[in-house]
Design a protein around this motif. Structure first.
Motif: not given
Length: 254
Positions: A126-133, A154-162, A179-185
């Protein structure tokens, strides 16, 4: 003698006509490449060993209407655009987003599917509800995808992107806690959340970065226009809606 000459000429003409008809009727076989991990657009049917899915139904119908046969090949998504660009394949269809950068090296058909990007998290997150999170979080996405580009911009080095080679890999990482989240199609994320991820993962937040998918060709391909004509006809006669309903249910516009 004159009769024999006439008979010979007639026979030759008939043979020539027959050969011409055979050549005309023989459809060209085009090499079509796809990524087998982008369900439900393309996936391997384990029983038949054939590629099935929304994109596969679309390209088979398009091929029949445009007058060519297809030979389907598979590869990782990251290699698809280079394969088309170098002419190693004739067509690519794999939920490929139309972008200005890609349009500089390949040709696209008219758009055939409207999409975007979505966030997927664990069912109890419940910690992640939008892109800003996503800032400061571990995020899984796919190599060579527009979702990876969006994250970097939009995030660059401010997140651990794998970036993972296949969508299955990043979903396994999410369910396993890597990972904490997946961002995809959006359609792929949504499909996973209601199938293998049901009860274990959920989609959160709005649709990001509205996108459109197109069929890809080498630059200057003669097949772009016939394919566009086929897609238009499929939209007009209801065939596209039938295929869409088969894989996604009724369109939201209806």
């Amino acid at each position: 003698m004159r009769s024999l000459v006439l008979r010979s000429s007639t026979l030759f003409a008939a043979l020539a006509l027959s050969a011409g008809l055979t050549t005309t009727a023989s459809a060209e076989t085009l090499r079509v490449v796809t990524d087998p991990s982008f369900v439900p657009f393309e996936m391997m049917d384990q029983e038949s060993g054939e590629m099935i899915g929304f994109d596969m139904d679309i390209i088979r119908e398009v091929a029949e209407r445009a007058g060519f046969d297809i030979e389907i090949q598979t590869m990782d998504f990251n290699g698809i655009i280079p394969a088309v660009q170098t002419g190693n394949v004739d067509i690519a269809i794999a939920g490929i987003t139309i972008t200005d950068e890609r349009d500089e090296v390949v040709d696209f058909s008219d758009p055939y599917y409207d999409s975007g990007l979505r966030i997927l998290v664990g069912a109890n997150n419940d910690d992640i509800t939008s892109f800003d999170d996503l800032e400061g979080k571990r995020i899984g996405t796919k190599i060579g995808s527009t979702s990876y580009d969006y994250l970097q911009e939009n995030l660059g080095d401010s997140a651990n992107i794998t970036p993972y080679p296949g969508s299955a890999d990043m979903y396994i990482a999410l369910l396993g806690g890597s990972v904490d989240a997946v961002f995809y199609d959006a359609p792929n994320v949504g499909y996973f959340s209601t199938t293998r991820g049901e009860g274990r993962a959920k989609v959160v937040g709005p649709l990001y970065e509205g996108q459109q998918y197109g069929i890809v060709f080498p630059q200057g391909s003669q097949w772009v226009e016939p394919v566009n004509e086929a897609l238009t006809a499929m939209q007009e006669d209801g065939t596209y809606d039938e295929i869409h309903t088969k894989w996604f249910g009724e369109s939201e516009e209806k």
